[in-house]
Design a protein around this motif. Structure first.
Motif, PDB file in Angstrom:
ATOM      1  N   ILE A 118     -83.095  29.626  -7.522  1.00 52.21           N
ATOM      2  CA  ILE A 118     -84.277  28.811  -7.802  1.00 52.21           C
ATOM      3  C   ILE A 118     -84.650  29.023  -9.255  1.00 52.21           C
ATOM      4  N   VAL A 119     -84.890  27.927  -9.938  1.00 51.97           N
ATOM      5  CA  VAL A 119     -85.382  27.970 -11.307  1.00 51.97           C
ATOM      6  C   VAL A 119     -86.701  27.213 -11.313  1.00 51.97           C
ATOM      7  N   THR A 120     -87.736  27.842 -11.890  1.00 50.81           N
ATOM      8  CA  THR A 120     -89.049  27.202 -11.923  1.00 50.81           C
ATOM      9  C   THR A 120     -89.790  27.560 -13.198  1.00 50.81           C
ATOM     10  N   ASN A 121     -90.560  26.613 -13.674  1.00 48.49           N
ATOM     11  CA  ASN A 121     -91.528  26.906 -14.735  1.00 48.49           C
ATOM     12  C   ASN A 121     -92.944  26.659 -14.200  1.00 48.49           C
ATOM     13  N   GLY A 122     -93.056  26.591 -12.892  1.00 50.81           N
ATOM     14  CA  GLY A 122     -94.340  26.366 -12.249  1.00 50.81           C
ATOM     15  C   GLY A 122     -94.696  24.894 -12.116  1.00 50.81           C
ATOM     16  N   LEU A 123     -94.078  24.065 -12.941  1.00 44.99           N
ATOM     17  CA  LEU A 123     -94.314  22.625 -12.904  1.00 44.99           C
ATOM     18  C   LEU A 123     -93.122  21.908 -12.282  1.00 44.99           C
ATOM     19  N   GLN A 124     -91.933  22.357 -12.632  1.00 43.31           N
ATOM     20  CA  GLN A 124     -90.694  21.824 -12.050  1.00 43.31           C
ATOM     21  C   GLN A 124     -90.001  22.962 -11.325  1.00 43.31           C
ATOM     22  N   HIS A 125     -89.416  22.640 -10.186  1.00 42.81           N
ATOM     23  CA  HIS A 125     -88.701  23.634  -9.390  1.00 42.81           C
ATOM     24  C   HIS A 125     -87.339  23.044  -9.032  1.00 42.81           C
ATOM     25  N   PHE A 126     -86.307  23.826  -9.230  1.00 42.25           N
ATOM     26  CA  PHE A 126     -84.968  23.397  -8.856  1.00 42.25           C
ATOM     27  C   PHE A 126     -84.419  24.412  -7.863  1.00 42.25           C
ATOM     28  N   PHE A 127     -84.032  23.903  -6.694  1.00 44.81           N
ATOM     29  CA  PHE A 127     -83.485  24.731  -5.631  1.00 44.81           C
ATOM     30  C   PHE A 127     -82.008  24.382  -5.507  1.00 44.81           C
ATOM     31  N   CYS A 128     -81.161  25.379  -5.534  1.00 42.46           N
ATOM     32  CA  CYS A 128     -79.748  25.061  -5.379  1.00 42.46           C
ATOM     33  C   CYS A 128     -78.997  26.202  -4.731  1.00 42.46           C
ATOM     34  N   LYS A 129     -77.860  25.818  -4.265  1.00 46.26           N
ATOM     35  CA  LYS A 129     -76.902  26.754  -3.699  1.00 46.26           C
ATOM     36  C   LYS A 129     -75.699  26.682  -4.608  1.00 46.26           C
ATOM     37  N   LEU A 130     -75.167  27.825  -4.980  1.00 40.17           N
ATOM     38  CA  LEU A 130     -74.000  27.848  -5.843  1.00 40.17           C
ATOM     39  C   LEU A 130     -72.757  27.641  -4.992  1.00 40.17           C
ATOM     40  N   ASP A 131     -71.997  26.603  -5.320  1.00 37.67           N
ATOM     41  CA  ASP A 131     -70.727  26.337  -4.655  1.00 37.67           C
ATOM     42  C   ASP A 131     -69.660  27.071  -5.452  1.00 37.67           C
ATOM     43  N   ILE A 132     -69.347  28.279  -5.029  1.00 40.30           N
ATOM     44  CA  ILE A 132     -68.418  29.142  -5.768  1.00 40.30           C
ATOM     45  C   ILE A 132     -67.033  28.529  -5.847  1.00 40.30           C
ATOM     46  N   GLU A 133     -66.584  27.938  -4.757  1.00 36.86           N
ATOM     47  CA  GLU A 133     -65.248  27.358  -4.710  1.00 36.86           C
ATOM     48  C   GLU A 133     -65.059  26.264  -5.767  1.00 36.86           C
ATOM     49  N   ASN A 134     -66.044  25.399  -5.914  1.00 31.55           N
ATOM     50  CA  ASN A 134     -65.956  24.293  -6.877  1.00 31.55           C
ATOM     51  C   ASN A 134     -66.681  24.562  -8.194  1.00 31.55           C
ATOM     52  N   GLU A 135     -67.242  25.784  -8.326  1.00 32.17           N
ATOM     53  CA  GLU A 135     -67.952  26.186  -9.543  1.00 32.17           C
ATOM     54  C   GLU A 135     -69.003  25.163  -9.963  1.00 32.17           C
ATOM     55  N   THR A 136     -69.864  24.811  -9.018  1.00 27.10           N
ATOM     56  CA  THR A 136     -70.918  23.840  -9.282  1.00 27.10           C
ATOM     57  C   THR A 136     -72.160  24.208  -8.485  1.00 27.10           C
ATOM     58  N   TYR A 137     -73.243  23.527  -8.747  1.00 26.69           N
ATOM     59  CA  TYR A 137     -74.483  23.720  -8.007  1.00 26.69           C
ATOM     60  C   TYR A 137     -74.642  22.591  -7.001  1.00 26.69           C
ATOM     61  N   ILE A 138     -75.108  22.936  -5.818  1.00 26.23           N
ATOM     62  CA  ILE A 138     -75.494  21.937  -4.829  1.00 26.23           C
ATOM     63  C   ILE A 138     -77.019  21.970  -4.808  1.00 26.23           C
ATOM     64  N   PHE A 139     -77.641  20.909  -5.300  1.00 26.10           N
ATOM     65  CA  PHE A 139     -79.098  20.881  -5.359  1.00 26.10           C
ATOM     66  C   PHE A 139     -79.672  20.517  -4.008  1.00 26.10           C
ATOM     67  N   LEU A 140     -80.763  21.188  -3.665  1.00 27.46           N
ATOM     68  CA  LEU A 140     -81.406  21.003  -2.376  1.00 27.46           C
ATOM     69  C   LEU A 140     -82.805  20.442  -2.586  1.00 27.46           C
ATOM     70  N   GLU A 141     -83.317  19.779  -1.580  1.00 25.42           N
ATOM     71  CA  GLU A 141     -84.683  19.247  -1.639  1.00 25.42           C
ATOM     72  C   GLU A 141     -85.709  20.378  -1.616  1.00 25.42           C
ATOM     73  N   GLU A 142     -85.405  21.413  -0.873  1.00 27.81           N
ATOM     74  CA  GLU A 142     -86.302  22.577  -0.774  1.00 27.81           C
ATOM     75  C   GLU A 142     -85.512  23.764  -0.286  1.00 27.81           C
ATOM     76  N   ILE A 143     -86.101  24.932  -0.433  1.00 32.44           N
ATOM     77  CA  ILE A 143     -85.435  26.122   0.088  1.00 32.44           C
ATOM     78  C   ILE A 143     -85.798  26.286   1.551  1.00 32.44           C
ATOM     79  N   PRO A 144     -84.911  26.901   2.298  1.00 30.93           N
ATOM     80  CA  PRO A 144     -85.224  27.090   3.719  1.00 30.93           C
ATOM     81  C   PRO A 144     -86.332  28.124   3.912  1.00 30.93           C
ATOM     82  N   SER A 145     -87.068  27.937   4.977  1.00 30.00           N
ATOM     83  CA  SER A 145     -88.069  28.935   5.352  1.00 30.00           C
ATOM     84  C   SER A 145     -87.365  30.133   5.958  1.00 30.00           C
TER      85      SER A 145
END
Length: 147
Positions: A118-145
């Motif tokens: 998760i990267v946040t500056n308090g105004l914008q929040h980016f939630f992602c899962k790192l796809d190690i196999e493909n060396e990329t980020y999978i962006f998510l709408e929200e983090i799981p509870s």
């Protein structure tokens, strides 16, 4: 302090002769209230109150060694089995989130192997899962509870 894109929480604040201090629930002490700390404390409360993560699984400014340098993760959430689950990188609200920010948290994750970033500056929040196999980020709408 600036209003953030997170719920408002009742924080304990106090002042000394030089600074305003905020009580950190995880560290159980007052720390200097900087813009980044404002974001960090809000996001800790978001994880606890909105996503139901137990305080016992959350660490703040946990030290790690990356390329022989001492670094600190802003927020690290562990799974119930003690393994890193979520790394949160907090920036002050005036700091723009850039690729460098994602690169920083990805470097930390090379050591920690967390499931979510998760990267946040308090105004914008980016939630992602790192796809190690493909060396990329999978962006998510929200983090799981917490389950």
């Amino acid at each position: 302090m600036q209003k953030l894109n997170l719920p408002a929480y009742p924080f304990k604040l106090k002042s000394n002769e030089k600074h305003t201090l905020i009580f950190g629930e995880i560290r159980k002490k007052y720390v200097v209230l900087t813009p980044e700390e404002w974001v960090r404390q809000h996001f800790v409360q978001f994880l606890i109150q909105e996503k139901n993560y137990p305080t016992s699984l959350i660490a703040v400014e946990k030290q790690l060694i990356v390329n022989n340098l001492k670094k600190r993760s802003d927020i690290l959430v562990f799974s119930s089995n003690g393994l890193p689950n979520i790394i949160v990188e907090c920036k002050a609200p005036h700091i723009k989130i850039t690729q460098d920010t994602f690169d920083q948290i990805a470097r930390y994750n090379l050591k920690l192997n967390a499931n979510f970033l998760i990267v946040t500056n308090g105004l914008q929040h980016f939630f992602c899962k790192l796809d190690i196999e493909n060396e990329t980020y999978i962006f998510l709408e929200e983090i799981p509870s917490y389950k």
